[in-house]
Motif scaffolding. Structure first.
Motif, PDB file in Angstrom:
ATOM      1  N   ILE A 355      -2.134  15.372 -11.089  1.00  0.00           N
ATOM      2  CA  ILE A 355      -2.026  14.131 -10.324  1.00  0.00           C
ATOM      3  C   ILE A 355      -3.414  13.537 -10.131  1.00  0.00           C
ATOM      4  O   ILE A 355      -4.370  14.244  -9.820  1.00  0.00           O
ATOM      5  CB  ILE A 355      -1.392  14.386  -8.934  1.00  0.00           C
ATOM      6  CG1 ILE A 355       0.104  14.629  -9.046  1.00  0.00           C
ATOM      7  CG2 ILE A 355      -1.665  13.227  -7.987  1.00  0.00           C
ATOM      8  CD1 ILE A 355       0.924  13.374  -9.310  1.00  0.00           C
ATOM      9  N   LYS A 356      -3.519  12.233 -10.332  1.00  0.00           N
ATOM     10  CA  LYS A 356      -4.732  11.488  -9.978  1.00  0.00           C
ATOM     11  C   LYS A 356      -4.322  10.463  -8.939  1.00  0.00           C
ATOM     12  O   LYS A 356      -3.565   9.536  -9.235  1.00  0.00           O
ATOM     13  CB  LYS A 356      -5.324  10.804 -11.221  1.00  0.00           C
ATOM     14  CG  LYS A 356      -6.658  10.138 -10.963  1.00  0.00           C
ATOM     15  CD  LYS A 356      -7.276   9.622 -12.257  1.00  0.00           C
ATOM     16  CE  LYS A 356      -8.688   9.107 -12.040  1.00  0.00           C
ATOM     17  NZ  LYS A 356      -9.319   8.667 -13.321  1.00  0.00           N
ATOM     18  N   ASP A 357      -4.797  10.646  -7.704  1.00  0.00           N
ATOM     19  CA  ASP A 357      -4.321   9.786  -6.620  1.00  0.00           C
ATOM     20  C   ASP A 357      -5.361   8.740  -6.226  1.00  0.00           C
ATOM     21  O   ASP A 357      -6.363   8.541  -6.908  1.00  0.00           O
ATOM     22  CB  ASP A 357      -3.887  10.621  -5.413  1.00  0.00           C
ATOM     23  CG  ASP A 357      -4.951  11.621  -4.984  1.00  0.00           C
ATOM     24  OD1 ASP A 357      -6.128  11.428  -5.349  1.00  0.00           O
ATOM     25  OD2 ASP A 357      -4.601  12.601  -4.299  1.00  0.00           O
ATOM     26  N   SER A 358      -5.094   8.062  -5.117  1.00  0.00           N
ATOM     27  CA  SER A 358      -5.956   6.985  -4.598  1.00  0.00           C
ATOM     28  C   SER A 358      -6.120   5.865  -5.614  1.00  0.00           C
ATOM     29  O   SER A 358      -7.225   5.402  -5.888  1.00  0.00           O
ATOM     30  CB  SER A 358      -7.323   7.536  -4.181  1.00  0.00           C
ATOM     31  OG  SER A 358      -7.201   8.520  -3.185  1.00  0.00           O
ATOM     32  N   LEU A 359      -5.008   5.415  -6.166  1.00  0.00           N
ATOM     33  CA  LEU A 359      -5.034   4.335  -7.159  1.00  0.00           C
ATOM     34  C   LEU A 359      -4.379   3.082  -6.611  1.00  0.00           C
ATOM     35  O   LEU A 359      -3.594   3.127  -5.652  1.00  0.00           O
ATOM     36  CB  LEU A 359      -4.294   4.761  -8.422  1.00  0.00           C
ATOM     37  CG  LEU A 359      -4.817   5.978  -9.187  1.00  0.00           C
ATOM     38  CD1 LEU A 359      -3.864   6.317 -10.314  1.00  0.00           C
ATOM     39  CD2 LEU A 359      -6.200   5.713  -9.740  1.00  0.00           C
ATOM     40  N   VAL A 360      -4.694   1.970  -7.250  1.00  0.00           N
ATOM     41  CA  VAL A 360      -3.966   0.725  -7.014  1.00  0.00           C
ATOM     42  C   VAL A 360      -3.437   0.239  -8.354  1.00  0.00           C
ATOM     43  O   VAL A 360      -4.017   0.533  -9.405  1.00  0.00           O
ATOM     44  CB  VAL A 360      -4.847  -0.357  -6.369  1.00  0.00           C
ATOM     45  CG1 VAL A 360      -5.329   0.073  -5.010  1.00  0.00           C
ATOM     46  CG2 VAL A 360      -6.033  -0.718  -7.260  1.00  0.00           C
ATOM     47  N   VAL A 361      -2.332  -0.472  -8.337  1.00  0.00           N
ATOM     48  CA  VAL A 361      -1.762  -1.059  -9.554  1.00  0.00           C
ATOM     49  C   VAL A 361      -1.896  -2.569  -9.468  1.00  0.00           C
ATOM     50  O   VAL A 361      -1.447  -3.194  -8.505  1.00  0.00           O
ATOM     51  CB  VAL A 361      -0.287  -0.659  -9.743  1.00  0.00           C
ATOM     52  CG1 VAL A 361       0.336  -1.436 -10.902  1.00  0.00           C
ATOM     53  CG2 VAL A 361      -0.178   0.834 -10.004  1.00  0.00           C
ATOM     54  N   LEU A 362      -2.528  -3.145 -10.471  1.00  0.00           N
ATOM     55  CA  LEU A 362      -2.723  -4.591 -10.554  1.00  0.00           C
ATOM     56  C   LEU A 362      -1.753  -5.151 -11.588  1.00  0.00           C
ATOM     57  O   LEU A 362      -1.821  -4.789 -12.768  1.00  0.00           O
ATOM     58  CB  LEU A 362      -4.172  -4.900 -10.948  1.00  0.00           C
ATOM     59  CG  LEU A 362      -4.605  -6.358 -10.981  1.00  0.00           C
ATOM     60  CD1 LEU A 362      -4.573  -6.960  -9.578  1.00  0.00           C
ATOM     61  CD2 LEU A 362      -6.014  -6.479 -11.560  1.00  0.00           C
ATOM     62  N   ASN A 363      -0.844  -6.004 -11.154  1.00  0.00           N
ATOM     63  CA  ASN A 363       0.142  -6.634 -12.045  1.00  0.00           C
ATOM     64  C   ASN A 363      -0.238  -8.099 -12.273  1.00  0.00           C
ATOM     65  O   ASN A 363      -0.521  -8.832 -11.322  1.00  0.00           O
ATOM     66  CB  ASN A 363       1.541  -6.584 -11.431  1.00  0.00           C
ATOM     67  CG  ASN A 363       2.060  -5.165 -11.320  1.00  0.00           C
ATOM     68  OD1 ASN A 363       2.025  -4.406 -12.280  1.00  0.00           O
ATOM     69  ND2 ASN A 363       2.536  -4.800 -10.126  1.00  0.00           N
TER      70      ASN A 363
END
Length: 518
Positions: A355-363
């Protein structure tokens, strides 16, 4: 007549082994390192010790981070905080010296060296404050003091424990100009590092992970993993039998053992798998390190300073390039076994989940006012302008979803979003994580992706993005961070456990062997 104490040193008839120790290991387990690791290995090998700067309970309070803060404070007009930071570092290292060293002569010399290094650093920062400038290369020099202090202590402790050790600084090892960090530069470094080590004769070299001024700055171009790279290049230059990375864990596991109770230690893993695990959340080995030793056909063994007798995990170069630069055939199971490495060819499940956490997804949704190539060009040129790194991407002709590291992009994200509004509608999802299933043999597992997503669905884990294709040995998806531990556990139980019910199309044993070793 008094008995003579035994002296442990390097014997030229024995093979080389390079041992790299991280800052936390040196900060908390130095006695183990000296007595249970180095003393034991020097009986059967010529040992080179490469050290990071000391750390405490965590990296944030470690020497390197404190030196970075000192450099920043020196640039603040009128600030004296950097002087306090240097004084604290001085007292910390002097305290460790007094605690660990029994011989008064060794202790006296060590304290003198520590005080001299800190005095020079203080003068350097005072000069930087006067001119209000610290260049990237000057910052490298400041950071490099941490490795010098660490290695001085380790060398002195070894001498105090009857190991004939020598402190080796690589800060002036580069004696000519290079324009880029290419393979020519790495080959030159490997040769220079090996020559510096051999100058020590029978002494055990304790080598600074910091190796001087490099093109474009060490921190900027290589990053905080430069100590691993130093160890790798030293191993390459010496033609070492093995590069050992010593940590506070037994090796690489099938999942994070702190979060997955059934996680198992992996005895052997391919370089490709280790690289994927490193990139997608498991802190395994710096990628530059992997590339250099694998192309030189040197195995990497990850071991635990608290459990030196454990076998650890071996990253074995099954697809390596030989030392003369020619391609070499993959190792057969027989050759692996003869060298003490055992590859489980009967394994019919993936290698690990991470797992790689502390992400944001930009759409980004296209407004259809630009053709598709203009849509993509605008997006990626904008990301490049702000230095945004994309961890994962999923695209269609009119839609792009990108997973970004939240910490490194938080400052620039509002400006990125504003710029991207010219090509379409932009929205942001926070508190996300990447779940990655990794395995060299997965390319032969028809239906494994379907089973992965079905397993997540049955656990109530919603999938925001899916990525497969860039690597044949990795299937990744983006999920909510709050579901990460649950997702990792169900995937591990269903797809990675030896007792799992994973059923895939039958494949001949010989086919599995060729796929794992090709």
């Amino acid at each position: 007549m008094p008995l003579t104490k035994p002296v442990y040193n390097n014997s030229p008839e024995l093979p080389w082994v390079v041992q790299k120790f991280g800052g936390t290991s040196i900060g908390k387990f130095l006695d183990n390192i000296a007595n249970q690791v180095i003393k034991e290995y020097v009986k059967q090998n010529q040992v080179v010790v490469v050290c990071s700067a000391r750390s405490g309970e965590n990296k944030q309070t470690g020497t390197t981070n404190r030196l970075i803060r000192a450099a920043d404070e020196a640039l603040r007009p009128g600030s004296t905080e950097y002087l306090q930071i240097i004084n604290d570092l001085l007292q910390d290292h002097l305290g460790v010296a007094e605690e660990m060293i029994n011989d008064p002569e060794i202790l006296k010399e060590l304290k003198h060296d520590i005080e001299r290094d800190c005095t020079k650093l203080k003068s350097f920062l005072e000069a930087a404050q006067i001119i209000s400038e610290i260049s990237p290369r000057s910052r490298d020099i400041i950071i490099g003091v941490g490795e010098k202090l660490s290695c001085r202590i380790v060398a002195a402790v070894l001498q105090d424990r009857d190991v004939d050790a020598a402190f080796v600084s690589l800060e002036n090892i580069i004696d000519r100009e290079f324009e880029a960090l290419d393979q020519t530069f790495y080959d030159y470094l490997a040769e220079r590092m090996a020559a510096k080590v051999r100058e020590c004769g029978n002494k055990v070299p304790v080598v600074t992970g910091f190796f001087g001024i490099v093109p474009g700055s060490l921190l900027t171009t290589i990053g905080r993993g430069y100590t691993d790279l130093c160890a790798a290049l030293t191993a390459v230059g010496l033609g070492a039998e093995e590069l050992q990375i010593w940590k506070e864990v037994d090796g690489i596991f099938t999942a994070d053992p702190r979060k997955v109770k059934s996680a198992r230690l992996i005895s052997i893993i391919t370089p490709e798998e280790a690289s994927e695990l490193t990139y997608y959340g498991s802190e395994v080995i710096h990628p530059f390190t992997m590339e250099q030793v694998i192309r030189a056909h040197i195995p990497i063994r990850i071991k635990n300073v608290q459990n030196p007798r454990g076998q650890g995990t071996v990253v074995f170069p099954t697809d390596a390039v030989s030392k003369d630069g020619t391609a070499t055939p993959p190792h057969s199971p027989k050759v692996l076994a003869e060298n003490g490495y055992h590859l489980d060819l009967s394994r019919k499940y993936p290698t690990a989940v991470t797992i790689k956490d502390s992400l944001v997804v930009l759409n980004v949704h296209s407004n259809r006012k630009s053709v598709s190539h203009g849509f993509f060009a605008k997006i990626f040129s904008t990301l490049d302008r702000y230095g945004i790194v994309v961890d994962l991407i999923s695209t269609s002709e009119v839609h792009v979803s990108m997973a970004l590291g939240a910490d490194s992009n938080e400052r620039d994200l509002p400006r990125v979003i504003e710029d991207l509004k010219s090509v379409g509608r932009v929205d942001l999802l926070k508190n996300m994580a990447i779940l990655s299933l990794v395995g060299k043999q997965m390319k032969n597992m028809v239906g494994i992706a379907g089973m992965m997503f079905t397993t997540l669905a049955s656990a109530g884990v919603n999938i925001e993005m899916i990525s497969q294709g860039a690597s044949e040995i990795n299937i990744s998806c983006v999920i909510e961070e709050s579901k990460a531990v649950t997702a990792m556990n169900v995937i591990h139980d269903q797809l990675l456990s030896k007792q799992s019910t994973l059923v895939l199309p039958a494949v001949k044993q010989s086919t599995i062997a060729s796929l794992m070793l090709d």
